[in-house]
Every structure is written in C-alpha cells, then in structure tokens.
Design an enzyme around this catalytic site. Structure first.
Site, mmCIF file in Angstrom:
data_model
loop_
_atom_site.group_PDB
_atom_site.id
_atom_site.type_symbol
_atom_site.label_atom_id
_atom_site.label_comp_id
_atom_site.label_asym_id
_atom_site.label_seq_id
_atom_site.Cartn_x
_atom_site.Cartn_y
_atom_site.Cartn_z
ATOM 1 N N GLY A 89 -6.766 -1.107 -17.224
ATOM 2 C CA GLY A 89 -6.878 -1.151 -15.714
ATOM 3 C C GLY A 89 -7.898 -0.453 -15.104
ATOM 4 N N THR A 90 -7.971 0.821 -15.538
ATOM 5 C CA THR A 90 -9.257 1.813 -14.876
ATOM 6 C C THR A 90 -10.558 0.999 -14.932
ATOM 7 O OG1 THR A 90 -7.743 3.684 -15.353
ATOM 8 C CG2 THR A 90 -10.091 4.186 -14.984
ATOM 9 N N ASN A 173 2.382 0.644 -7.696
ATOM 10 C CA ASN A 173 2.920 1.332 -8.782
ATOM 11 C C ASN A 173 3.808 2.103 -8.445
ATOM 12 O OD1 ASN A 173 0.149 2.337 -7.682
ATOM 13 N ND2 ASN A 173 0.563 4.065 -8.993
ATOM 14 N N GLN A 201 0.374 -3.775 -11.992
ATOM 15 C CA GLN A 201 1.883 -3.536 -12.168
ATOM 16 C C GLN A 201 2.737 -4.948 -11.938
ATOM 17 O OE1 GLN A 201 3.645 -0.994 -12.991
ATOM 18 N NE2 GLN A 201 2.103 0.663 -12.641
ATOM 19 N N HIS A 223 -0.529 -2.516 -21.404
ATOM 20 C CA HIS A 223 0.449 -1.447 -21.801
ATOM 21 C C HIS A 223 1.445 -1.448 -20.749
ATOM 22 C CE1 HIS A 223 -0.788 2.156 -19.375
ATOM 23 N NE2 HIS A 223 -1.851 1.570 -19.087
ATOM 24 N N THR A 259 -18.217 -4.360 -28.684
ATOM 25 C CA THR A 259 -17.381 -5.137 -29.676
ATOM 26 C C THR A 259 -16.111 -5.125 -29.288
ATOM 27 O OG1 THR A 259 -18.837 -4.217 -31.415
ATOM 28 C CG2 THR A 259 -16.752 -5.303 -32.044
ATOM 29 N N CYS A 347 -1.481 8.874 -13.355
ATOM 30 C CA CYS A 347 -2.920 9.208 -13.198
ATOM 31 C C CYS A 347 -3.002 10.447 -12.100
ATOM 32 C CB CYS A 347 -3.935 8.237 -12.729
ATOM 33 S SG CYS A 347 -4.019 6.991 -14.261
HETATM 34 C C1 LIG Z 1 -1.564 -0.152 -10.277
HETATM 35 C C2 LIG Z 1 -2.522 0.353 -11.419
HETATM 36 N N1 LIG Z 1 -3.629 0.195 -11.366
HETATM 37 C C3 LIG Z 1 -4.514 0.729 -12.421
HETATM 38 C C4 LIG Z 1 -3.723 1.573 -13.444
HETATM 39 C C5 LIG Z 1 -4.755 2.150 -14.422
HETATM 40 O O1 LIG Z 1 -4.726 1.530 -15.552
HETATM 41 P P1 LIG Z 1 -4.760 1.896 -16.979
HETATM 42 O O2 LIG Z 1 -4.029 2.908 -17.594
HETATM 43 O O3 LIG Z 1 -4.900 0.534 -18.177
HETATM 44 O O4 LIG Z 1 -6.219 2.301 -16.926
HETATM 45 C C6 LIG Z 1 -2.461 1.778 -13.308
HETATM 46 C C7 LIG Z 1 -1.957 2.722 -14.412
HETATM 47 O O5 LIG Z 1 -0.863 3.664 -14.109
HETATM 48 C C8 LIG Z 1 -2.016 1.378 -12.011
HETATM 49 O O6 LIG Z 1 -0.577 1.637 -12.072
#
Ligand SMILES: Cc1ncc(COP(=O)(O)O)c(C=O)c1O
Length: 403
Positions: A89-90, A173, A201, A223, A259, A347
């Site tokens: 996600g990040t 989240n 989410q 995940h 890759t 995070c």
């Molecule tokens: C709303 C939201 N965006 C992005 C992320 C980041 O995802 P990742 O952990 O796969 O980098 C999270 C993870 O907590 C999230 O809750």
C-alpha cells in the site's frame, strides 16, 4: 509503565486474541499453500524468454487478470485499465500521488495544487507534504465531519484548474468509516482532476468495483485481507497518465520496473478469491461479532463511545473511546492480558501524538485520549469476542482502581 501495568492485571491468559487485523491480517493456510506450490513450480524470471520464464509470466498474468476481474477493472478492449503490482500500500500510494502530480499538463501551472483528505494514512499524508515542499505546490486538505465522513460540500470550492491530483481514502483504517468516493469522483471528473483512492482497508472487506467507483487510480494491499505481506496493486484507469517513481527495466510498461513475483501475485489472487467466495457470509458474521463486541463493552463501561458509529462503517473495525482511561496504557495492559489491538494506525503507533483522524473529526480530548482500535478478521470467533470483551472490561476496571 509496563511493569506497573503488569502488577494490576491477570496473569497472562492461555490464548492470545488477535484483534488488530487492520494492521495486518494473518495469512490464511490456503493462501500459504498456493504460494508454496507456486514458488516451487514457477522458478523462472517472468521477464525471461525461455520456457521457465514463459511459465512464470503466464501464471503472473493469469493472477493479474483474476485480481483485476474481481475488482471490476476493465480487462479487455482498446480501453482496458492497468493493474500494476507493487510491494504494498505504501508504494502504491506514493506512486499514485507522485506519478499523477508529475504527469499533469505540461508546462505545469505556476501554482500547482494537490488535495488530500484530513484523515489519510501516513503513506499519503507524508508524500503529499513532501511533494508540496519539493515542488512548490499548495497542499489543500478536505475536512471531515464529527462522524468521520469527508465534507463533500467543501470539495468543489477546493478544486481549481491547477489541482493536479486528489487523493481520498475509501475507508478509514482507524474508524472504519466508508467515504462517498463515487460522489467525490463525479465532482473531480467535472473539474478534470484525477482522483486516487486508497482502498487498502476496503478491498477484501466490502465489495469494491473500480469502474463503478469512477476513480482514476486505486490502491490495495494483500496483507490486509489475509494475503501475503509484500505485494500490493495500483489500478489505473485507461488513458490516465502516470510518471514512474522507479527507473530500471521495462516491466509493467516501465511504470513499476523490477522483477515481478508470480507467487506473491498468486497469493493475493487466492486471498481475494477466498474473500469473494465467502463475502456475504464474512461480512454478516463480522458485523454481528462487531456489534456484539460493542454492545458488551458499552454495557460494561457506560462512558464508552463508538467513534464513527453513526456513519457507514467497515464490518470489522471498532474504534472505541474507553472514556476515563489512557489509550496507550490500555493498549499495553491489553497486550499483557492477551488482547492485541492498537491505538491508531500501525505506521504511526509508537508515537504518543494524538490521532490526526480523531482530531480532524473535532472530537473532545476525552475521546481522543482514550480511543482504542479493535479489528476483527475472517477467523475471529464468537468465543474470542466474548473472552476479549471480558478481558477488556477487566483491564478497564483494574486501570481505574489503580488510578
Ligand atoms: C489506509 C492504509 N493505507 C496504506 C497502508 C499501507 O499499506 P502497506 O502496509 O501495505 O504499506 C495502510 C496500512 O496500515 C493503511 O491502513
């Protein structure tokens, strides 16, 4: 602090109860099995031209297609959308924000703008601040109401011809509140502003249809729905321009070189297929469990408040202010009592700062300082929910007595 807390709670109960699925939802055995098989079977690099490479490519593209179909992505014809695999996600959020901002009309306007909501995850909020600082762009923030919903009526006045990208999450989240993204997309389209939504989410928890939402780009990560760690996607509407953030090979149309991994893609596909097969059941089960959980806590701790409880919410997320107690002391004491939960975004956890999401909602300090997030998963049972509520109330009473 931990020592002090340890003295006032029960000895460690036998079975830990995991209620932090919004941080990560543990991989399901079926997903791990599919990945193990794929790892042993597809041994070539999907970019290689020999047979081993071609087999890996076929498996990868099949997984890409299945995931795209399940998320309502247009997969055929001249106007097919794109599905880009990333590391999570990040990365998808960073790629979307940077890539859409940089790809806008050339030359860029003298005073470019970008817009995000006040409750975005740090993986949108931080790159937005970075972009604003490094490209002399004006960062605008869309406000949130007391229920945790975006102030849709403020969106139109914030959009200007210089707004190069907007990003609004699909579901929070922290509170689980589901945002009216299709309506926001309609407004952005009228103003010619590309809209990205962070659906991290929401995917694998509620039905998500890329075409029906009408957004230009969408982030998801495996995940959060019992898939593997380390793989995410960015969906990109046909014709939307995106600048890459990484440079290297030609993989994924050079938008995200590197890759690709067939086993990770297959893991994500399997987790999404499991969700889709059980979607109606899972949602009903989780909603019932969440409601039962909240009712028990509200009955046992009458000052408690369910944050975002009046808005449409994800079925498995419960953010509760246990008014009178401190959120960090609660999370630590609950950990020792065998209940895993969190005091905000994983995070940002470890930070003692109050949650920007709850502050943006304008909630009183008593709620912000006592709120704890519990999030359920596909394997959470009624017995676990009963036992978790019992342990939580026990910890609350002990913390109150300890004073
Ligand atoms: C709303 C939201 N965006 C992005 C992320 C980041 O995802 P990742 O952990 O796969 O980098 C999270 C993870 O907590 C999230 O809750």
């Amino acid at each position: 602090m931990r020592q002090g807390i340890r003295r006032i709670i029960d000895p460690m109960p036998a079975a830990p109860i995991y209620l932090d699925h919004n941080a990560t939802a543990p991989i399901l055995p079926e997903v791990a099995d599919a990945m193990r098989e794929a790892s042993l079977r597809y041994r070539g690099n999907p970019a290689s031209q020999h047979d081993a490479g071609r087999q890996a490519r076929r498996a990868l593209e099949q997984a890409r297609l299945r995931i795209a179909e399940m998320l309502g992505v247009r997969t055929t014809g001249m106007d097919a959308d794109q599905l880009i695999f990333t590391s999570g996600g990040t990365e998808s959020n960073n790629l979307a924000l940077h890539g859409l901002q940089r790809a806008g009309a050339s030359p860029p306007p003298a005073d470019p703008h970008l817009l995000i909501s006040a409750i975005e995850h740090p993986s949108i909020a931080r790159p937005a601040e970075h972009l604003a600082a490094t490209s002399a762009a004006t960062l605008q923030t869309l406000g949130i109401d007391a229920h945790g919903l975006i102030r849709l009526d403020e969106l139109t006045p914030l959009l200007t011809p210089a707004t190069r990208v907007a990003s609004i999450m699909l579901a929070s989240n922290e509170t689980g509140v589901i945002q009216p993204i299709a309506a926001a997309a309609e407004i952005c389209r009228r103003h010619g502003t590309p809209l990205h939504t962070d659906a991290t989410q929401a995917v694998g928890k509620i039905p998500v249809d890329f075409q029906a939402l009408g957004v230009d780009a969408l982030t998801a990560t495996a995940h959060k729905f019992h898939g593997p760690l380390g793989v995410g996607i960015l969906l990109l509407r046909h014709g939307v321009k995106l600048e890459p953030a990484l440079f290297g090979g030609f993989q994924q149309a050079a938008l995200r070189p590197g890759t690709e991994s067939a086993p990770l893609a297959i893991g994500m596909q399997t987790a999404l297929e499991l969700w889709q097969r059980e979607a109606t059941d899972r949602r009903a089960r989780m909603t019932a469990l969440r409601d039962q959980f909240e009712q028990t806590l509200l009955a046992g701790w009458p000052a408690a408040v369910v944050i975002g409880g009046q808005a449409p919410r994800l079925p498995h997320t419960s953010n509760i202010a246990l008014v009178g107690l401190n959120r960090q002391a609660l999370v630590m004491a609950l950990d020792l009592a065998g209940v895993a939960c969190s005091s905000g975004s994983a995070c940002a956890s470890g930070s003692s700062e109050p949650s920007p999401t709850l502050l943006a909602m304008g909630l009183p300090e008593a709620l912000v300082s006592s709120s704890v997030r519990f999030s359920l998963g596909a394997t959470t049972t009624p017995a676990e929910i009963d036992e978790a509520a019992r342990r939580i109330l026990n910890v609350c009473n002990n913390l109150r007595r300890a004073g």
